[in-house]
Design an enzyme around this catalytic site. Structure first.
Site, PDB file in Angstrom:
ATOM      1  N   ALA A   7       0.734  -1.220  -0.056  1.00 42.79           N
ATOM      2  CA  ALA A   7       0.039  -0.075   0.052  1.00 42.79           C
ATOM      3  C   ALA A   7       0.760   1.197  -0.079  1.00 42.79           C
ATOM      4  CB  ALA A   7      -0.923   0.006   1.163  1.00 42.79           C
ATOM      5  N   ARG A  19      -2.347  -0.267   7.459  1.00 41.37           N
ATOM      6  CA  ARG A  19      -1.847  -0.523   8.563  1.00 41.37           C
ATOM      7  C   ARG A  19      -0.716   0.319   9.011  1.00 41.37           C
ATOM      8  NH1 ARG A  19      -3.039  -5.239   6.162  1.00 41.37           N
ATOM      9  NH2 ARG A  19      -4.124  -6.867   7.324  1.00 41.37           N
ATOM     10  N   HIS A 106      -3.854  -9.496  -4.430  1.00 39.68           N
ATOM     11  CA  HIS A 106      -5.188  -9.393  -3.341  1.00 39.68           C
ATOM     12  C   HIS A 106      -6.306  -8.929  -4.372  1.00 39.68           C
ATOM     13  CE1 HIS A 106      -2.612  -8.914   0.538  1.00 39.68           C
ATOM     14  NE2 HIS A 106      -2.736 -10.003   0.273  1.00 39.68           N
ATOM     15  N   CYS A 114     -20.514 -12.205  -9.001  1.00 43.78           N
ATOM     16  CA  CYS A 114     -21.583 -13.148  -8.360  1.00 43.78           C
ATOM     17  C   CYS A 114     -20.841 -14.227  -7.378  1.00 43.78           C
ATOM     18  CB  CYS A 114     -22.733 -13.555  -9.247  1.00 43.78           C
ATOM     19  SG  CYS A 114     -23.841 -14.376  -8.250  1.00 43.78           S
ATOM     20  N   CYS A 138     -27.143 -10.466  -8.148  1.00 49.52           N
ATOM     21  CA  CYS A 138     -26.867 -10.646  -9.274  1.00 49.52           C
ATOM     22  C   CYS A 138     -28.094 -10.824 -10.016  1.00 49.52           C
ATOM     23  CB  CYS A 138     -26.364 -12.302  -9.164  1.00 49.52           C
ATOM     24  SG  CYS A 138     -26.045 -12.996 -10.995  1.00 49.52           S
ATOM     25  N   ILE A 222       9.135   6.965  -0.573  1.00 48.94           N
ATOM     26  CA  ILE A 222       9.111   6.068  -1.851  1.00 48.94           C
ATOM     27  C   ILE A 222       9.242   6.678  -3.111  1.00 48.94           C
ATOM     28  CG2 ILE A 222       7.535   4.422  -3.115  1.00 48.94           C
ATOM     29  CD1 ILE A 222       6.602   3.271  -0.211  1.00 48.94           C
TER      30      ILE A 222
HETATM   31 ZN   LIG Z   1     -25.379 -14.979 -10.126  1.00 50.68          ZN
END
Ligand SMILES: [Zn+2]
Length: 236
Positions: A7, A19, A106, A114, A138, A222
């Site tokens: 992050a 964090r 991630h 769905c 959905c 950074i």
């Molecule tokens: Zn669905």
């Protein structure tokens, strides 16, 4: 070279980390519940708050910085194997990194699916109708929708972590940038790289549990430290 980005590489784009000292969850520990898969699937109130969090996310307004762009330079010089990223903001790709080089460990906020039938749709479309439909389902099967961001309690996207292990084990230099290296199994990629003989460099404001594996640790911001490091490594 393989990069592990956390992050911290996107805080310069206005996206707070989770964090760090000023992180989203440091300031509001309960906010982490909004990414608990086990709560999300049973609690409509959590889902409504999670979708609101995504709608209000600074990710939609964020722009890449010099730090993201320096990794594009690395790629164009033929020196980049992969960017393993913990971020779901898509800023590496928007900076110009080839999508095939970016391993989104991630997941991504761009797409949603769905949870029952797997039907996919762009997250932006779901967010656009959130006022009328605060707990969206959905259109095909009525199942629960969720973004492609990996929640706590969910497996990492199939194949992506294996590709990251290969990229960590097969590089000469492994650069960790903006990660506290506290989330597993992603943090363990540092050990994979070190044990395979890669030089490890860590660019992070705070100490990490893997600093002892690094031949060099950079604490500078950074956006300054990473472009300098890339120039230096390309000049070697
Ligand atoms: Zn669905």
């Amino acid at each position: 070279m393989t990069i592990l980005a956390g992050a911290g590489i996107s805080t310069g784009s206005g996206i707070p980390d989770f964090r760090g000292p000023d992180g989203v969850w440091t300031r509001d520990p309960e906010a982490a519940q909004l990414l608990e898969h086990s709560l999300y699937v049973v609690d409509a109130d959590i889902r409504r708050r999670t979708w609101e969090m995504w709608r209000d996310s600074p990710v939609w307004r964020a722009e890449p910085t010099a730090a993201h762009r320096s990794l594009v330079d690395l790629e164009r010089a033929g020196a980049l194997r992969a960017i393993c990223t913990q971020n779901f903001d898509g800023l590496h790709q928007r900076a110009g990194s080839a999508p095939g080089r970016v391993l989104e460990l991630h997941g991504s906020l761009t797409g949603s699916r769905c949870l029952s039938c797997g039907r996919t749709e762009p997250t932006a479309g779901i967010l656009a109708r959130l006022d009328a439909d605060p707990d969206p389902h959905c259109a095909s099967c009525g199942g629960l929708l969720a973004t492609d961001v990996v929640m706590f309690g969910e497996a990492l996207p199939g194949g992506v972590f294996d590709a990251a292990i290969d990229a960590a084990a097969g590089c000469d230099v492994f650069v960790v940038v903006g990660s506290t290296l506290t989330v597993q199994p992603v943090a363990s990629l540092t050990t994979v790289a070190a044990e395979a003989g890669a030089r490890v460099v860590i660019v992070n404001a705070e100490p990490t549990p893997y600093d002892h594996l690094a031949e060099r640790v950079e604490r500078r911001p950074i956006q300054d430290a990473l472009p300098d490091l890339v120039r230096e490594l390309l000049a070697e």
